[in-house]
Design a protein around this motif. Structure first.
Motif, PDB file in Angstrom:
ATOM      1  N   ARG A 343      42.629  58.100  21.955  1.00 52.93           N
ATOM      2  CA  ARG A 343      41.492  58.837  21.410  1.00 52.93           C
ATOM      3  C   ARG A 343      40.585  57.892  20.629  1.00 52.93           C
ATOM      4  NH1 ARG A 343      41.761  64.214  22.062  1.00 52.93           N
ATOM      5  NH2 ARG A 343      43.775  65.093  22.678  1.00 52.93           N
ATOM      6  N   GLY A 344      39.407  58.407  20.265  1.00 48.76           N
ATOM      7  CA  GLY A 344      38.491  57.618  19.467  1.00 48.76           C
ATOM      8  C   GLY A 344      37.389  56.950  20.264  1.00 48.76           C
ATOM      9  N   PHE A 365      28.461  53.753  18.371  1.00 48.02           N
ATOM     10  CA  PHE A 365      29.428  52.767  17.885  1.00 48.02           C
ATOM     11  C   PHE A 365      29.719  51.777  19.007  1.00 48.02           C
ATOM     12  CE2 PHE A 365      33.524  50.945  16.885  1.00 48.02           C
ATOM     13  CZ  PHE A 365      33.478  50.758  15.511  1.00 48.02           C
ATOM     14  N   LEU A 366      29.443  50.484  18.749  1.00 51.70           N
ATOM     15  CA  LEU A 366      29.639  49.429  19.740  1.00 51.70           C
ATOM     16  C   LEU A 366      30.901  48.658  19.395  1.00 51.70           C
ATOM     17  CD1 LEU A 366      28.343  47.914  22.197  1.00 51.70           C
ATOM     18  CD2 LEU A 366      27.265  46.410  20.511  1.00 51.70           C
ATOM     19  N   ALA A 367      31.757  48.436  20.411  1.00 49.62           N
ATOM     20  CA  ALA A 367      33.032  47.769  20.154  1.00 49.62           C
ATOM     21  C   ALA A 367      33.307  46.708  21.204  1.00 49.62           C
ATOM     22  CB  ALA A 367      34.170  48.786  20.131  1.00 49.62           C
ATOM     23  N   LYS A 368      34.014  45.669  20.782  1.00 47.03           N
ATOM     24  CA  LYS A 368      34.588  44.694  21.700  1.00 47.03           C
ATOM     25  C   LYS A 368      36.100  44.892  21.689  1.00 47.03           C
ATOM     26  CE  LYS A 368      32.950  40.869  19.906  1.00 47.03           C
ATOM     27  NZ  LYS A 368      32.615  39.432  19.752  1.00 47.03           N
ATOM     28  N   MET A 376      43.877  49.544  25.064  1.00 45.36           N
ATOM     29  CA  MET A 376      42.751  48.679  24.713  1.00 45.36           C
ATOM     30  C   MET A 376      42.931  48.235  23.275  1.00 45.36           C
ATOM     31  SD  MET A 376      39.677  48.813  26.925  1.00 45.36           S
ATOM     32  CE  MET A 376      38.352  49.676  26.131  1.00 45.36           C
ATOM     33  N   ARG A 377      42.758  46.945  23.013  1.00 51.37           N
ATOM     34  CA  ARG A 377      42.951  46.389  21.682  1.00 51.37           C
ATOM     35  C   ARG A 377      41.589  46.052  21.074  1.00 51.37           C
ATOM     36  NH1 ARG A 377      47.269  48.062  22.870  1.00 51.37           N
ATOM     37  NH2 ARG A 377      49.246  46.931  23.083  1.00 51.37           N
ATOM     38  N   PRO A 378      41.067  46.903  20.182  1.00 52.39           N
ATOM     39  CA  PRO A 378      39.768  46.603  19.559  1.00 52.39           C
ATOM     40  C   PRO A 378      39.841  45.322  18.737  1.00 52.39           C
ATOM     41  CG  PRO A 378      40.432  48.885  19.164  1.00 52.39           C
ATOM     42  CD  PRO A 378      41.622  48.183  19.708  1.00 52.39           C
ATOM     43  N   ILE A 379      38.784  44.516  18.808  1.00 55.99           N
ATOM     44  CA  ILE A 379      38.736  43.300  17.994  1.00 55.99           C
ATOM     45  C   ILE A 379      37.519  43.286  17.069  1.00 55.99           C
ATOM     46  CG2 ILE A 379      40.086  41.867  19.560  1.00 55.99           C
ATOM     47  CD1 ILE A 379      37.531  40.847  20.767  1.00 55.99           C
ATOM     48  N   ALA A 380      36.478  44.028  17.426  1.00 59.40           N
ATOM     49  CA  ALA A 380      35.296  44.084  16.561  1.00 59.40           C
ATOM     50  C   ALA A 380      34.495  45.324  16.919  1.00 59.40           C
ATOM     51  CB  ALA A 380      34.429  42.834  16.731  1.00 59.40           C
ATOM     52  N   ILE A 422      39.825  51.712  16.486  1.00 61.83           N
ATOM     53  CA  ILE A 422      38.556  52.422  16.570  1.00 61.83           C
ATOM     54  C   ILE A 422      38.522  53.504  15.496  1.00 61.83           C
ATOM     55  CG2 ILE A 422      37.171  53.975  18.005  1.00 61.83           C
ATOM     56  CD1 ILE A 422      37.004  51.149  18.922  1.00 61.83           C
ATOM     57  N   PRO A 423      37.491  53.536  14.662  1.00 61.03           N
ATOM     58  CA  PRO A 423      37.435  54.571  13.619  1.00 61.03           C
ATOM     59  C   PRO A 423      37.312  55.952  14.225  1.00 61.03           C
ATOM     60  CG  PRO A 423      35.362  53.372  13.746  1.00 61.03           C
ATOM     61  CD  PRO A 423      36.326  52.642  14.622  1.00 61.03           C
ATOM     62  N   SER A 424      37.935  56.901  13.593  1.00 59.69           N
ATOM     63  CA  SER A 424      37.902  58.283  14.079  1.00 59.69           C
ATOM     64  C   SER A 424      36.862  59.081  13.316  1.00 59.69           C
ATOM     65  CB  SER A 424      39.279  58.926  13.918  1.00 59.69           C
ATOM     66  OG  SER A 424      39.651  58.923  12.547  1.00 59.69           O
ATOM     67  N   GLY A 425      36.768  60.367  13.662  1.00 64.90           N
ATOM     68  CA  GLY A 425      35.889  61.266  12.928  1.00 64.90           C
ATOM     69  C   GLY A 425      34.492  61.360  13.485  1.00 64.90           C
ATOM     70  N   THR A 426      34.251  60.782  14.645  1.00 58.98           N
ATOM     71  CA  THR A 426      32.898  60.842  15.206  1.00 58.98           C
ATOM     72  C   THR A 426      32.882  61.496  16.578  1.00 58.98           C
ATOM     73  OG1 THR A 426      33.189  58.647  16.172  1.00 58.98           O
ATOM     74  CG2 THR A 426      32.173  58.760  14.001  1.00 58.98           C
ATOM     75  N   GLU A 427      33.975  62.116  16.972  1.00 59.11           N
ATOM     76  CA  GLU A 427      34.050  62.663  18.324  1.00 59.11           C
ATOM     77  C   GLU A 427      33.037  63.776  18.541  1.00 59.11           C
ATOM     78  OE1 GLU A 427      38.671  61.680  19.440  1.00 59.11           O
ATOM     79  OE2 GLU A 427      38.128  63.724  18.871  1.00 59.11           O
ATOM     80  N   VAL A 428      32.858  64.632  17.544  1.00 59.73           N
ATOM     81  CA  VAL A 428      31.931  65.745  17.727  1.00 59.73           C
ATOM     82  C   VAL A 428      30.488  65.262  17.738  1.00 59.73           C
ATOM     83  CG1 VAL A 428      31.176  67.967  16.828  1.00 59.73           C
ATOM     84  CG2 VAL A 428      33.572  67.356  16.737  1.00 59.73           C
ATOM     85  N   ASP A 429      30.193  64.171  16.998  1.00 63.73           N
ATOM     86  CA  ASP A 429      28.836  63.598  17.042  1.00 63.73           C
ATOM     87  C   ASP A 429      28.419  63.415  18.500  1.00 63.73           C
ATOM     88  OD1 ASP A 429      28.573  61.356  14.294  1.00 63.73           O
ATOM     89  OD2 ASP A 429      30.247  62.675  14.677  1.00 63.73           O
ATOM     90  N   ALA A 430      29.294  62.761  19.235  1.00 67.20           N
ATOM     91  CA  ALA A 430      28.960  62.371  20.590  1.00 67.20           C
ATOM     92  C   ALA A 430      28.943  63.556  21.532  1.00 67.20           C
ATOM     93  CB  ALA A 430      29.965  61.331  21.082  1.00 67.20           C
TER      94      ALA A 430
END
Length: 644
Positions: A343-344, A365-368, A376-380, A422-430
């Motif tokens: 999730r996230g 939210f942009l992630a690498k 998936m392993r977030p790094i930034a 990945i930070p949570s709490g933004t699922e409904v935004d999207a």
């Protein structure tokens, strides 16, 4: 020592070589150089310096493309008569400055489904090659422009010229080109797919009849070395020769008439990954030739499939990465079995630079990240745009171009903050724009406006409405303003209404609310002046079904106070001697939505087959000295007649 002319020549040669090197990493079509959303690390071994920049655009959900140092992006716009159009804009990749903009046809049709969340806007990404840029509008107009000047070289209207059936939610398939021809999705009794000569716009070939859908074209290289293009229609997956348009094979969809499909992914030796609503799964197919005939064989079928976001194949870990309705998933490439879920990553679209995944979430939210066998392993990552994002990132050098619904931004990937998850709490935004789910900040604002409106401030409202990844439309404005109407001091209400009109200058509903509030506060002179400045007389004409009794009352209703704000018996039309109904009325400048009725919603206009129609939409132009005609419109049938 070199002379000055020699030095200038040397610099020119270096720049030319640099541009050639850059071009290898450009994004000339949907999905990048190979239409697989990948660029290699080798292609950016000498990265160019792209400044972080952001520009405001008209609304749009089509990913941009890059050719040399030019970014080409499409946006909704209005023409000189105030009618729907599409604008193609050329932007300098290095600094975000607009080089040129050009208006092309961008009209829509009443049979298309338009809503506040899904308005008329470009969805199909352009293609750029051989000095040309080809774009497809929401309503199916194909335009080819000169990359250097923005001049329209040729254009075609798929609906009027080739009897295309207007796509329910707009044309979304990106064209394909080899530099000689350009292939576009058409749909209808004349051609499912057709091709034009890139230089002249002449028809190169047409491919069968059929209904178009939303996925773009994929290029397959079969085991014998022959090249196929494939396309997912509403009923069939079809493969064809891109040079001649001859059908080579087809694969009927298990669940036809469903339009959401992701662009197929080509694997080596004629293998193909497909997925979407019409498949009700993701599937691995094998395209092969036996005894001179092409065949399609099913490998595995998986119930896990991406719905509307793009997907990726990672050969190192042998898995497919895709986002479905609420989770990111990894699917085993060999078996189709689910390996992991996460999730996230809500509404995430992807691209790959070397061995690094670059993902843009629906809330900006942009992630690498690095792909592992089990996830998936977030790094930034950072939230880089304050806008709703539907499109994959476009990777050029060390930057990502992000097309928000109202913005285009260049973001340096090396500037993202280090993260471990990945930070949570933004699922409904999207998700709110897709499913109408209410963001928690919107819910809190409306709750306060309802229960304690006297404590609501303009800043409370402003913090929510300025976050463009949150949908805040006419319904939300009505609720917050209805709550504030209970307060004796109406200064906050007035400030919000004025801000609404500023943010949405073409909203007739906002303007009418402003006028009503001014009159409540006794500012009649100001209200009269605003109306004088904005009202324009319109002539409206409609032809009704021949079965309609001559004594019938025909009404116009819509989103303007002048026609009683969607009350079904809003504005009575007059029957003329020729049997048509006409009227004159004054409407404020802006986007007028309306329908015809016989006095109640049980007798509203419908399609000939009984299906409901979207609201009719016209652009009321700026103030003029004489009346403007609208129509003639045609009512196909009345709901009450078909229900008898």
């Amino acid at each position: 020592m070199l002379s000055k002319p020699a030095i200038r020549l040397l610099i020119a040669v270096i720049l030319l070589f640099s541009c050639h090197t850059i071009a290898q990493a450009q994004w000339p079509q949907f999905g990048g150089p190979q239409r697989d959303f990948r660029v290699s690390e080798a292609s950016i071994s000498q990265p160019i310096r792209i400044a972080d920049w952001s520009v405001e655009l008209g609304i749009g959900d089509a990913a941009p493309v890059v050719d040399q140092n030019s970014v080409f992006v499409t946006e909704a716009a209005l023409d000189d008569q105030g009618q729907e159009a599409m604008q193609v804009r050329c932007i300098d990749l290095l600094n975000g400055q607009t080089r040129w903009s050009s208006l092309v046809d961008g009209k829509s049709y009443v049979s298309q489904d338009i809503s506040e969340s899904f308005p008329v806007r470009p969805i199909a990404s352009p293609v750029a090659q051989s000095g040309r840029i080809v774009v497809v509008s929401y309503g199916g107009c194909v335009s080819c422009l000169d990359q250097r000047t923005g001049k329209v070289v040729w254009k075609h209207d798929l609906v009027s010229e080739f009897r295309a059936i207007p796509m329910q939610f707009g044309w979304a398939s990106s064209p394909w080109t080899d530099g000689s021809i350009v292939v576009v999705a058409c749909g209808g009794p004349e051609a499912l797919v057709l091709a034009f000569q890139l230089d002249t716009g002449e028809v190169a070939w047409k491919l069968s009849a059929g209904e178009a859908a939303f996925a773009s074209f994929s290029e397959i290289l079969s085991a014998d070395g022959s090249k196929h293009l494939c396309y997912v229609g509403r009923d069939v997956l079809i493969g064809f020769d891109p040079c001649s348009g001859i059908e080579l094979w087809n694969y009927p969809l298990p669940k036809p008439k469903l339009t959401n499909a992701v662009t197929p992914i080509a694997l080596p030796n004629g293998q193909l990954l497909v997925g979407g609503q019409g498949f009700e799964s993701s599937r691995r197919l094998q395209i092969s030739k036996t005894n001179g005939k092409w065949n399609v064989a099913e490998g595995w079928i998986s119930k896990h499939y991406p719905f509307y976001c793009n997907w990726l194949v990672d050969q190192t870990t042998q898995q497919i990465i895709g986002y479905n309705s609420n989770v990111l998933a990894g699917i085993d490439l060999g078996t189709g079995e689910l390996r992991w879920k996460a999730r996230g990553w809500t509404d995430a679209n992807f691209a790959v630079r070397g061995d690094t995944v670059v993902a843009i979430r629906g809330d900006g939210f942009l992630a690498k990240a690095k792909i592992a066998a089990d996830g998936m392993r977030p790094i930034a990552g950072s939230r880089v745009v304050n806008d709703r994002v539907w499109t994959p990132p476009v990777l050029v050098s060390n930057s990502a171009l992000i097309r928000g619904r109202r913005t285009l931004s260049a973001v340096n990937l090396d500037s993202l903050e280090a993260i471990e998850k990945i930070p949570s709490g933004t699922e409904v935004d999207a998700m709110n724009a897709m499913y109408g789910q209410q963001h928690e900040n919107v819910a809190a604002l409306l709750d306060k406006a309802t229960k304690e409106p006297e404590n609501l401030t303009f800043d409370d409202y402003h913090r929510v409405v300025t976050d463009r990844s949150i949908r805040f439309g006419e319904g939300e404005y009505r609720k917050i303003l209805d709550g504030l109407a209970k307060v004796t001091d109406r200064s906050v209400e007035m400030k919000i209404v004025e801000d609404w009109c500023k943010l949405e200058p073409d909203s007739i509903v906002a303007f009418d609310r402003w006028i009503a509030l001014l009159r409540i506060q006794g500012e009649n002179e100001k209200a009269d002046q605003l109306l004088e400045d904005r009202l324009i007389e319109m002539e409206i004409e409609v032809t009704v079904p021949t079965t309609t009794e001559s004594s019938a009352n025909i009404y116009l209703t819509g989103n303007a106070a002048a026609v009683n704000s969607w009350k079904p018996d809003g504005w009575l039309l007059t029957r003329a001697d020729d049997g048509r109904y006409r009227t004159k009325l004054k409407l404020p400048k802006g986007n007028f939505e309306f329908k015809f009725t016989r006095g109640d919603w049980g007798s509203v206009e419908v399609r000939a087959d009984g299906g409901s129609t979207s609201n009719r939409r016209v652009r009321v132009p700026s103030k003029k000295s004489e009346s403007v005609g609208l129509g003639p419109f045609v009512v196909q049938a009345w709901k009450s007649d078909l229900n008898r």
